[in-house]
Design an enzyme around this catalytic site. Structure first.
Site, short mmCIF file in Angstrom:
data_model
loop_
_atom_site.label_atom_id
_atom_site.label_comp_id
_atom_site.label_asym_id
_atom_site.label_seq_id
_atom_site.Cartn_x
_atom_site.Cartn_y
_atom_site.Cartn_z
N ASP A 13 0.81 -1.23 0.00
CA ASP A 13 0.00 0.00 0.00
C ASP A 13 0.84 1.27 0.00
OD1 ASP A 13 -2.23 -1.66 0.12
OD2 ASP A 13 -2.21 -1.67 2.31
N LYS A 16 1.69 2.10 -5.17
CA LYS A 16 2.17 1.53 -6.44
C LYS A 16 1.23 1.89 -7.60
CE LYS A 16 2.15 -2.47 -4.37
NZ LYS A 16 2.07 -2.09 -2.95
N ALA A 39 -4.01 -7.75 -3.81
CA ALA A 39 -3.57 -6.38 -4.10
C ALA A 39 -4.77 -5.46 -4.25
CB ALA A 39 -2.75 -6.36 -5.39
N GLY A 40 -4.57 -4.21 -3.88
CA GLY A 40 -5.57 -3.18 -4.14
C GLY A 40 -4.82 -1.93 -4.50
N HIS A 41 -4.83 -1.56 -5.76
CA HIS A 41 -4.02 -0.44 -6.25
C HIS A 41 -4.93 0.71 -6.68
CE1 HIS A 41 -0.44 -3.35 -7.23
NE2 HIS A 41 -0.81 -3.36 -5.96
N THR A 125 -5.93 -11.62 3.38
CA THR A 125 -7.04 -10.90 2.76
C THR A 125 -8.22 -11.84 2.50
OG1 THR A 125 -6.13 -11.33 0.56
CG2 THR A 125 -5.48 -9.26 1.61
N GLN A 220 1.92 -6.08 -3.25
CA GLN A 220 2.40 -6.21 -1.87
C GLN A 220 3.70 -5.40 -1.71
OE1 GLN A 220 1.34 -9.55 -3.48
NE2 GLN A 220 -0.55 -8.57 -2.93
N THR A 296 -8.35 -3.39 -0.36
CA THR A 296 -9.00 -4.66 -0.68
C THR A 296 -10.02 -5.06 0.39
OG1 THR A 296 -7.09 -5.39 -1.93
CG2 THR A 296 -8.55 -7.12 -1.13
N LYS A 327 3.11 10.16 0.01
CA LYS A 327 2.33 10.59 1.17
C LYS A 327 3.09 11.52 2.12
CE LYS A 327 -1.30 7.92 1.83
NZ LYS A 327 -2.27 6.85 2.14
N LEU A 328 4.05 12.29 1.54
CA LEU A 328 4.75 13.27 2.37
C LEU A 328 3.76 14.27 2.97
CD1 LEU A 328 7.68 14.35 3.10
CD2 LEU A 328 7.25 16.07 1.33
N ASP A 329 2.73 14.63 2.19
CA ASP A 329 1.72 15.58 2.66
C ASP A 329 1.10 15.17 3.99
OD1 ASP A 329 0.76 13.56 0.62
OD2 ASP A 329 -1.17 14.15 1.46
N VAL A 422 2.61 14.09 -2.98
CA VAL A 422 2.06 15.05 -2.01
C VAL A 422 0.54 15.08 -2.07
CG1 VAL A 422 4.13 16.50 -1.81
CG2 VAL A 422 2.49 16.93 -3.66
P1 GDP Z 1 -0.80 0.35 -3.54
O1 GDP Z 1 -1.39 -0.93 -3.07
O2 GDP Z 1 0.67 0.43 -3.30
O3 GDP Z 1 -1.16 0.70 -4.96
O4 GDP Z 1 -1.42 1.50 -2.60
P2 GDP Z 1 -2.98 1.67 -2.24
O5 GDP Z 1 -3.70 2.22 -3.41
O6 GDP Z 1 -3.53 0.43 -1.62
O7 GDP Z 1 -2.88 2.71 -1.06
C1 GDP Z 1 -2.28 3.95 -1.23
C2 GDP Z 1 -3.31 5.03 -0.87
O8 GDP Z 1 -2.65 6.27 -0.72
C3 GDP Z 1 -4.36 5.24 -1.95
O9 GDP Z 1 -5.56 5.63 -1.34
C4 GDP Z 1 -3.77 6.37 -2.79
O10 GDP Z 1 -4.77 7.14 -3.45
C5 GDP Z 1 -3.11 7.19 -1.71
N1 GDP Z 1 -1.91 7.92 -2.12
C6 GDP Z 1 -0.91 7.54 -2.96
N2 GDP Z 1 0.06 8.46 -3.00
C7 GDP Z 1 -0.31 9.45 -2.15
C8 GDP Z 1 0.30 10.66 -1.71
O11 GDP Z 1 1.40 11.02 -2.11
N3 GDP Z 1 -0.40 11.41 -0.79
C9 GDP Z 1 -1.63 11.03 -0.32
N4 GDP Z 1 -2.24 11.81 0.57
N5 GDP Z 1 -2.22 9.90 -0.72
C10 GDP Z 1 -1.57 9.11 -1.60
P1 IMO Z 2 -0.95 -4.17 -2.27
O1 IMO Z 2 -0.52 -4.70 -3.60
C1 IMO Z 2 -1.03 -4.65 2.07
C2 IMO Z 2 -1.14 -8.76 3.58
C3 IMO Z 2 -2.40 -9.22 4.28
C4 IMO Z 2 -1.81 -10.22 5.26
C5 IMO Z 2 -0.69 -10.87 4.45
C6 IMO Z 2 -1.08 -12.19 3.80
O2 IMO Z 2 -2.25 -3.45 -2.31
O3 IMO Z 2 0.13 -3.41 -1.62
P2 IMO Z 2 -2.58 -12.80 1.70
O4 IMO Z 2 -4.03 -12.54 1.43
O5 IMO Z 2 -1.65 -12.22 0.69
O6 IMO Z 2 -2.28 -14.25 1.95
O7 IMO Z 2 -2.29 -12.05 3.11
O8 IMO Z 2 -0.34 -9.95 3.44
N1 IMO Z 2 -1.35 -8.22 2.22
C7 IMO Z 2 -1.26 -6.92 1.91
N2 IMO Z 2 -1.09 -5.83 2.70
N3 IMO Z 2 -1.12 -4.50 0.72
C8 IMO Z 2 -1.28 -5.59 -0.08
O9 IMO Z 2 -1.25 -5.51 -1.43
C9 IMO Z 2 -1.40 -6.86 0.52
N4 IMO Z 2 -1.58 -8.11 0.04
C10 IMO Z 2 -1.52 -8.93 1.09
O10 IMO Z 2 -3.04 -8.15 4.94
O11 IMO Z 2 -1.21 -9.53 6.33
MG MG Z 3 -2.92 -1.58 -1.81
#
Ligand code: GDP
Ligand code: IMO
Ligand code: MG
Length: 433
Positions: A13, A16, A39-41, A125, A220, A296, A327-329, A422
């Site tokens: 998270d 990415k 994953a949840g992007h 998850t 991840q 997710t 996320k420096l902001d 930011v």
């Molecule tokens: P990922 O799994 O690595 O793609 O990250 P996620 O999407 O699960 O979680 C990142 C969260 O932070 C999302 O809600 C993005 O919209 C948010 N985000 C990403 N970059 C920034 C940033 O620079 N600042 C802020 N405030 N939010 C951000």
């Molecule tokens: P993204 O791509 C954050 C964590 C789960 C759990 C461990 C094992 O969005 O960064 P799993 O379902 O993979 O067997 O769970 O891994 N986990 C994540 N945490 N971001 C993710 O993906 C994750 N995918 C799995 O919370 O601790």
């Molecule tokens: Mg994510």
């Protein structure tokens, strides 16, 4: 052009999705190479918030081809829902046109979800990821390229359904798989995906030979890596650089840049120790301002200070050529910023991550402290990023304390920052010049 790998450097998270969407402007292919819909992007385009679990985040760029690569585990029903949602909002069905599924990727079936739903130890998850990878390693998994071959094979069907039900029974589950539902599922998967299944590694290799730019999108993060993470509180795949090309079906020589994404602090979802975790008002600030809820599962993410021990570990494993700080902001408004530079473990100072969960749980962070910078509304951060990029002034437009914080992180990790996030919006990223 070579391939660029984009990887999470922490516990996932890190942002990415946002970075891949941004960098995909310069790419013609974006491939996922491991993981699945754990994953949840997130990609934020103005008012529009897109969340991808299986579709590569480069789908937002119409000229990008998309690959769900060899090393992935894919829930065909989740993919279908994502495609249906995409088609409803854009009118496009990319299957077989610009979206391709590896014939070698493994299928998450209802059985795998039932097994994963029994987990209480790891805090998974619950999407069937671990059980699907377990079947892969046991060499009894079902891959997309196998479906056409097992259709109508009653011996395979009986053996597989019997095995699954015996495993469910032994694990104490009341769920069961029927021959009829399994046969129907296989038929549906075959009809839905045949046009998009192929040798995706070959496609990527051909594109690279033609000089096209490929992005390999990690899921991840390094600390969730099955080999290099905080075992057993990890996911079931290799999330790191070594598997990026391998899981995509191309050789490592294609890869030039490896971008490690890290929040300006740290978060974790699920179980397992996180030495810099904060259960106080600072942690609450990070969670609230950063909207730290799992993309997710919606679970609250645990928040803490930036952990340089974790980052040094991630750097050793991945050899990042650049850091994308995000996320420096969110740190705006905190008077003091702390960076964990070492741990105290059983009375001794250590600078490397221990390998056991119990030792990590006993680690106490050793911090250095830096001055903070003011909180700003997201609109102001966005305006600052637009100005920084247009004027090519880079991070020199940031408050001085923020610049010092970034410089300190770069010095500690030993890798330069290539961008600083930011805000969630696609444009709220400052390119370092
Ligand atoms: P990922 O799994 O690595 O793609 O990250 P996620 O999407 O699960 O979680 C990142 C969260 O932070 C999302 O809600 C993005 O919209 C948010 N985000 C990403 N970059 C920034 C940033 O620079 N600042 C802020 N405030 N939010 C951000
Ligand atoms: P993204 O791509 C954050 C964590 C789960 C759990 C461990 C094992 O969005 O960064 P799993 O379902 O993979 O067997 O769970 O891994 N986990 C994540 N945490 N971001 C993710 O993906 C994750 N995918 C799995 O919370 O601790
Ligand atoms: Mg994510």
């Amino acid at each position: 052009m070579p391939a660029t790998v984009i990887l999470g450097a922490q516990w996932g998270d890190e942002g990415k999705g946002k970075l891949v969407d941004r960098m995909a402007e310069q790419a013609t292919w974006v491939a996922r190479f491991q993981g699945g819909n754990n994953a949840g992007h997130t990609v934020v385009l103005g008012e529009q918030v897109l969340k991808f679990h299986l579709l590569p985040s480069g789908i937002t760029r119409k000229e990008c081809h998309l690959v769900l690569g060899d090393g992935m585990v894919i829930d065909p029903w989740v993919l279908d829902k994502e495609l249906t949602d995409w088609q409803a909002s854009t009118g496009e069905d990319p299957r077989g046109d610009r979206l391709f599924i590896s014939e070698r990727s493994h299928i998450i079936l209802p059985y795998h979800r039932y097994m994963d739903s029994l987990d209480t130890k790891i805090g998974t998850t619950g999407r069937g990821i671990g059980p699907t990878y377990a079947d892969k390693i046991n060499r009894i998994g079902l891959r997309f390229g196998d479906v056409a071959e097992v259709l109508g094979d009653d011996v395979w069907l009986t053996t597989t359904v019997d095995r699954m039900n015996a495993s469910l029974d032994a694990a104490g589950s009341s769920d069961r798989v029927s021959m009829e539902s399994m046969a129907n599922d296989l038929q549906w998967i075959h009809e839905t995906y045949t046009s998009s299944i192929g040798n995706t590694g070959l496609m990527l290799d051909n594109a690279l030979k033609l000089g096209e730019h490929v992005i390999l999108e990690g899921a991840q993060g390094c600390l969730l890596d099955i080999d290099q993470g905080t075992y057993p509180f990890v996911t079931s795949s290799v999330t790191s650089r070594g598997n990026a090309s391998h899981g995509a079906g191309i050789h490592p020589g294609h890869v030039e840049d490896v971008v490690g994404i890290t929040k300006a602090y740290i978060t974790r979802v699920g179980h397992g120790a996180m030495p810099t975790e904060l259960n106080d008002e600072v942690g609450e600030h990070m969670g609230t301002i950063g909207h730290e809820f799992g993309t997710t599962t919606g679970r609250p993410r645990r928040c803490g200070w930036f952990d340089a021990v974790v980052m040094r570990h991630a750097q050793r494993i991945n050899g990042f050529t650049g850091l994308a700080l995000t996320k420096l902001d969110v740190l705006g408004g905190l008077d003091e910023l702390k960076i964990c530079v070492a741990y105290e473990l059983d009375g001794k100072e250590i600078t490397e991550l221990p390998s056991t969960a119990s030792a990590i749980a006993r680690c106490k962070p050793i911090y250095i402290s830096m001055p903070g910078f003011p909180e700003l509304p997201l609109s102001e951060w966005l305006a600052m990023a637009l100005y920084a990029n247009e004027s090519r002034k880079g991070i020199s437009v940031l408050p001085t304390a923020a610049q010092h914080y970034i410089a300190k992180l770069e010095a500690i990790v030993g890798v330069p920052c290539t961008s600083v996030g930011v805000g969630p919006d696609r444009d709220a990223t400052i390119d370092c010049v």
